[in-house]
Enzyme design. Structure first.
Site, PDB file in Angstrom:
ATOM      1  N   ARG A   9       9.382   2.894  11.345  1.00 25.27           N
ATOM      2  CA  ARG A   9      10.417   2.423  10.419  1.00 25.27           C
ATOM      3  C   ARG A   9      11.727   2.110  11.147  1.00 25.27           C
ATOM      4  O   ARG A   9      12.340   2.983  11.766  1.00 25.27           O
ATOM      5  CB  ARG A   9      10.624   3.424   9.278  1.00 25.27           C
ATOM      6  N   ARG A  46      -0.209  13.094   9.935  1.00 29.84           N
ATOM      7  CA  ARG A  46       1.110  13.683  10.230  1.00 29.84           C
ATOM      8  C   ARG A  46       1.353  14.878   9.316  1.00 29.84           C
ATOM      9  O   ARG A  46       1.101  14.788   8.116  1.00 29.84           O
ATOM     10  CB  ARG A  46       2.222  12.655  10.002  1.00 29.84           C
ATOM     11  N   ASP A  49       0.809  -1.228   0.000  1.00 31.86           N
ATOM     12  CA  ASP A  49       0.000   0.000   0.000  1.00 31.86           C
ATOM     13  C   ASP A  49       0.843   1.279   0.000  1.00 31.86           C
ATOM     14  O   ASP A  49       0.356   2.343  -0.340  1.00 31.86           O
ATOM     15  CB  ASP A  49      -0.937   0.017   1.223  1.00 31.86           C
ATOM     16  N   HIS A  50       2.117   1.189   0.377  1.00 32.97           N
ATOM     17  CA  HIS A  50       2.945   2.394   0.480  1.00 32.97           C
ATOM     18  C   HIS A  50       3.665   2.715  -0.828  1.00 32.97           C
ATOM     19  O   HIS A  50       3.524   3.805  -1.373  1.00 32.97           O
ATOM     20  CB  HIS A  50       3.990   2.222   1.586  1.00 32.97           C
ATOM     21  N   SER A  92       6.946   7.394  12.963  1.00 36.08           N
ATOM     22  CA  SER A  92       6.732   6.093  12.336  1.00 36.08           C
ATOM     23  C   SER A  92       7.478   4.961  13.043  1.00 36.08           C
ATOM     24  O   SER A  92       8.324   5.177  13.900  1.00 36.08           O
ATOM     25  CB  SER A  92       7.161   6.160  10.873  1.00 36.08           C
ATOM     26  N   ASP A 143       3.987  -0.943  11.349  1.00 34.48           N
ATOM     27  CA  ASP A 143       3.531   0.381  10.963  1.00 34.48           C
ATOM     28  C   ASP A 143       2.927   1.020  12.202  1.00 34.48           C
ATOM     29  O   ASP A 143       2.162   0.378  12.925  1.00 34.48           O
ATOM     30  CB  ASP A 143       2.490   0.299   9.845  1.00 34.48           C
TER      31      ASP A 143
HETATM   32  C1  MIC Z   1       4.248   6.619   8.131  1.00 31.96           C
HETATM   33  O1  MIC Z   1       3.065   6.956   8.191  1.00 31.96           O
HETATM   34  O2  MIC Z   1       5.193   7.351   8.448  1.00 31.96           O
HETATM   35  C2  MIC Z   1       4.554   5.223   7.644  1.00 31.96           C
HETATM   36  C3  MIC Z   1       5.196   5.347   6.325  1.00 31.96           C
HETATM   37  O3  MIC Z   1       3.371   4.490   7.486  1.00 31.96           O
HETATM   38  C4  MIC Z   1       5.466   4.559   8.688  1.00 31.96           C
HETATM   39  C5  MIC Z   1       6.054   3.292   8.268  1.00 31.96           C
HETATM   40  C6  MIC Z   1       7.202   3.443   7.329  1.00 31.96           C
HETATM   41  O4  MIC Z   1       8.025   4.344   7.486  1.00 31.96           O
HETATM   42  O5  MIC Z   1       7.271   2.640   6.411  1.00 31.96           O
HETATM   43  C7  MIC Z   1       4.790   4.318  10.043  1.00 31.96           C
HETATM   44  O6  MIC Z   1       3.924   5.081  10.409  1.00 31.96           O
HETATM   45  O7  MIC Z   1       5.186   3.422  10.789  1.00 31.96           O
HETATM   46 FE1  SF4 Z   2       0.033   4.966   5.041  1.00 34.27          FE
HETATM   47 FE2  SF4 Z   2       1.391   5.713   7.230  1.00 34.27          FE
HETATM   48 FE3  SF4 Z   2      -0.074   7.461   5.847  1.00 34.27          FE
HETATM   49 FE4  SF4 Z   2      -1.290   5.601   7.212  1.00 34.27          FE
HETATM   50  S1  SF4 Z   2      -0.021   7.232   8.049  1.00 34.27           S
HETATM   51  S2  SF4 Z   2      -1.792   6.226   5.132  1.00 34.27           S
HETATM   52  S3  SF4 Z   2       0.081   3.869   6.986  1.00 34.27           S
HETATM   53  S4  SF4 Z   2       1.755   6.404   5.131  1.00 34.27           S
END
Ligand code: MIC
Ligand code: SF4
Length: 645
Positions: free
Chosen positions: A538, A379, A64-65, A536, A119
């Site tokens: 990550r 975010r 999905d990313h 996140s 995630d």
């Molecule tokens: C995000 O919203 O920052 C992400 C991308 O979903 C991350 C995960 C990632 O960095 O792949 C998260 O929230 O954990």
């Molecule tokens: Fe995707 Fe992270 Fe954004 Fe949610 S917050 S839509 S999991 S990138």
């Protein structure tokens, strides 16, 4: 003494430790989820553990990313994940099926069960009474292999919901109000439970919006009771058999309590660049808006989309605004098409995006220079949108739609639209044809794992030595996010399985020279402020610094998932005993810990010597019994291997 909802689930899953706040507990994990941006690494780590088949009740790998395919990298990684999922007993949600949290809530989440996901917004599952926790990929890999998930036993916050939301005020405004009251670090070390009369007035998708964005509080997770509304949602998803009622006991004890009166709430917005920088929409009224984006795992349910379609019905989006919508799942998208709502959105001039994370993680739709972008996401960290000088405001779908029509921040309560009559269907459209089942145990051995050239080996830490001596290669302030440490976005995300390449971008948002300085020095220590590593899950924000030679991070305080990722990677996290000592260290000071191994083993005070100034500061390793052993072994993979011999 009675128990809270979360305590009941923890008690039923406890395999190690006791439920004393702050002490490490190990819980059995029923379900896991991964997404593609963290999944490639998580599955490489799972492979390194040598387990044939996942031991969970259900594990799902979502794509999905990284869905923008401007080169071979993402497509190769998808094939890798698809093949490894098939081989090891993991369900595979194909690209196009939707955002992991939305799909998991619809199709797989179960009240009373435990879920960890690589995630940070995994707590979305708390909307149906699941104990759903965001974690690093390595923790998810261990859970897939049947290992317990370890975390400090959280304290409990109760949020009393009173009254009922007024039209055009929505669940997003509830969580923005909670963020206003608690801040982005107010939830660290807590589970947030929602209670009170107001709970009954909120549907499952509304509850999920609230638990989703509990991640921005820094909380371990957030949870709602599982009640009649949950049962009806599961029934409409054809999964009534998954329902279990779940409430807190009358005499449950909470460590902290706050209230939100839904009836008095007004539309809110999180102003740039933090999710807790809350303003009322009426305060912002008249501010020119350049872009509106509706979607993300926070606000992409059918309910949200139907409200927006009703607001846009028969109108045209303002010519000065670019408006995009990304439905959260194929189910949502399909139902919008079937009921005609999609047609209303298209007619109004909305840009229809793929059902994926998309712009939320900077995969396209970056705003114009100095642009003002209203997003229903979770975010708004500086630069996350892909445009460094853009101002991102986090708002509800109603507020976003109002601005799309007028071109300015507008109080949605002024809109002339009927959204009161919108309800959830008695039956959702169920079609799991985009979820591939894994191969049978018998067929699994013939499944070939497809590995593209983008996959590079990941760095491994060394067991800790007696002395750490290195320069303070970087000093940063409070609330540093993982987006600062290891940025995402369309240009960098395709390299999530290529740590050497990613290292060129590490911390460049704070200091352009950081990667170069690390390479020059060969090793380093980072000095941080409060809430270091928020955001996140990550683990790249730990693995890449490890690759660049970072041995320790000394901060005023840490965010929950990041500190676990540092330890798993083998980087030592410490806090200042006296936070004022932070001010006494400058970038490039020569720092040294002597006898560190011994001091950690024997719980002796740890002293950080500043050889440049001649001073010494007491610092506290952020370690418990088990995490001490992990750091001493040189990270979780070494520890797991040593302990399975
Ligand atoms: C995000 O919203 O920052 C992400 C991308 O979903 C991350 C995960 C990632 O960095 O792949 C998260 O929230 O954990
Ligand atoms: Fe995707 Fe992270 Fe954004 Fe949610 S917050 S839509 S999991 S990138």
């Amino acid at each position: 003494m009675g128990l809270t909802i979360a305590q009941k689930i923890i008690k039923a899953h406890l395999v190690d430790g006791s439920m004393i706040p702050g002490e490490d507990i190990g819980i059995k994990i029923d379900q896991t989820l991964t997404q593609d941006a963290t999944g490639t690494m998580a599955y490489l780590e799972f492979e390194a553990m040598g387990v044939d088949r996942v031991k969970t009740e259900r594990s799902v790998a979502y794509i999905d990313h990284n869905t923008l395919q401007t080169g071979f990298e993402n497509a190769d990684d998808h094939r890798f994940i698809q093949s490894i999922a098939k081989k090891h007993g993991i369900y595979y949600s194909r690209p196009g099926n939707g955002i992991c949290h939305q799909v998991h809530l619809e199709r797989f989440g179960i009240p009373g069960k435990t879920l960890i996901g690589s995630d940070s917004h995994t707590p979305t599952g708390g909307g149906i009474g699941m104990l759903a926790i965001g974690a690093g990929g390595m923790d998810v890999a261990v859970a897939m292999g049947g290992g317990a998930y370890y975390t400090p036993m959280p304290k409990m916050i109760r949020v009393n919901l009173l009254g009922k939301l007024s039209p055009f005020v929505s669940a997003k405004d509830v969580i923005l109000e909670v963020l206003r009251q608690l801040s982005v670090k107010g939830g660290v070390g807590y589970i947030v439970e929602y209670a009170g009369e107001g709970v009954k007035t909120l549907s499952v998708p509304e509850r999920a919006t609230i638990t989703n964005m509990g991640a921005e509080l820094g909380a371990t997770t957030s949870i709602f009771p599982s009640d009649e509304i949950t049962r009806k949602f599961l029934l409409a998803q054809g999964r009534e058999q998954d329902f279990t009622p779940l409430y807190s006991d009358e005499d449950a004890v909470y460590d902290k309590e706050i209230s939100v009166n839904l009836s008095e709430l007004e539309p809110l917005a999180a102003a740039p660049h933090m999710p807790d920088n809350i303003k009322t929409v009426s305060e912002l009224k008249g501010l020119k808006v350049d872009q509106v984006l509706i979607g993300s795992c926070t606000n992409s349910s059918l309910y949200d989309m139907l409200k927006v379609a009703a607001i846009f019905d028969g109108k045209t989006v303002d010519p000065s605004v670019s408006v995009g919508i990304a439905p959260g799942s194929k189910q949502v998208f399909n139902m919008l098409a079937e009921c005609g709502a999609l047609s209303k959105l298209i007619a109004a001039g909305v840009r229809i995006l793929e059902c994926a994370c998309g712009p939320c993680i900077g995969m396209g739709q970056s705003p114009n220079s100095k642009g003002i972008s209203l997003r229903t996401f979770n975010r708004n960290f500086e630069g996350r949108s892909g445009t460094k000088d853009a101002g991102v405001y986090l708002v509800s779908p109603e507020t976003a739609a109002a601005a799309a029509l007028t071109g300015y921040f507008t109080d949605p309560r002024e809109l002339d639209a009927d959204i009161k009559s919108i309800t959830l269907p008695d039956k959702f459209m169920i079609n799991d044809n985009m979820v591939d089942a894994p191969a049978s145990i018998e067929d699994a051995k013939d499944v070939e794992i497809l590995r593209g050239p983008n996959i590079k080996p990941f760095p491994k830490a060394e067991p800790i030595g007696d002395t750490i001596a290195a320069k303070a290669v970087l000093k940063v302030g409070d609330n540093i996010t993982t987006d600062h440490i290891m940025p995402a976005g369309a240009k960098i995300l395709p390299y999530r399985s290529n740590i050497p390449y990613l290292s060129n971008f590490c911390f460049t948002a704070c200091d352009e020279q950081f990667p170069e300085n690390c390479i020059k020095e060969g090793k380093g220590i980072i000095i941080g402020g409060e809430n270091y590593g928020q955001g996140s899950s990550r683990e790249h924000a730990a693995l890449v610094p490890l690759y660049l030679g970072i041995k320790a991070v000394v901060a005023k305080s840490f965010a929950r998932i990041h500190v676990a990722n540092l330890i798993n990677a083998g980087i030592l996290p410490l806090t200042f005993k006296n936070p004022a000592d932070y001010d006494k260290i400058s970038q490039f000071d020569e720092l040294q810990f002597t006898d560190i191994k011994n001091n950690i083993i024997n719980d002796k005070p740890v002293i950080l010597k500043n050889k440049t100034t001649g001073e010494a500061y007491e610092v506290v390793p952020q370690l418990s019994g088990r995490t001490k052993a992990i750091i001493l072994a040189g990270g979780l993979l070494n520890y797991t291997r040593d302990n399975s011999k």
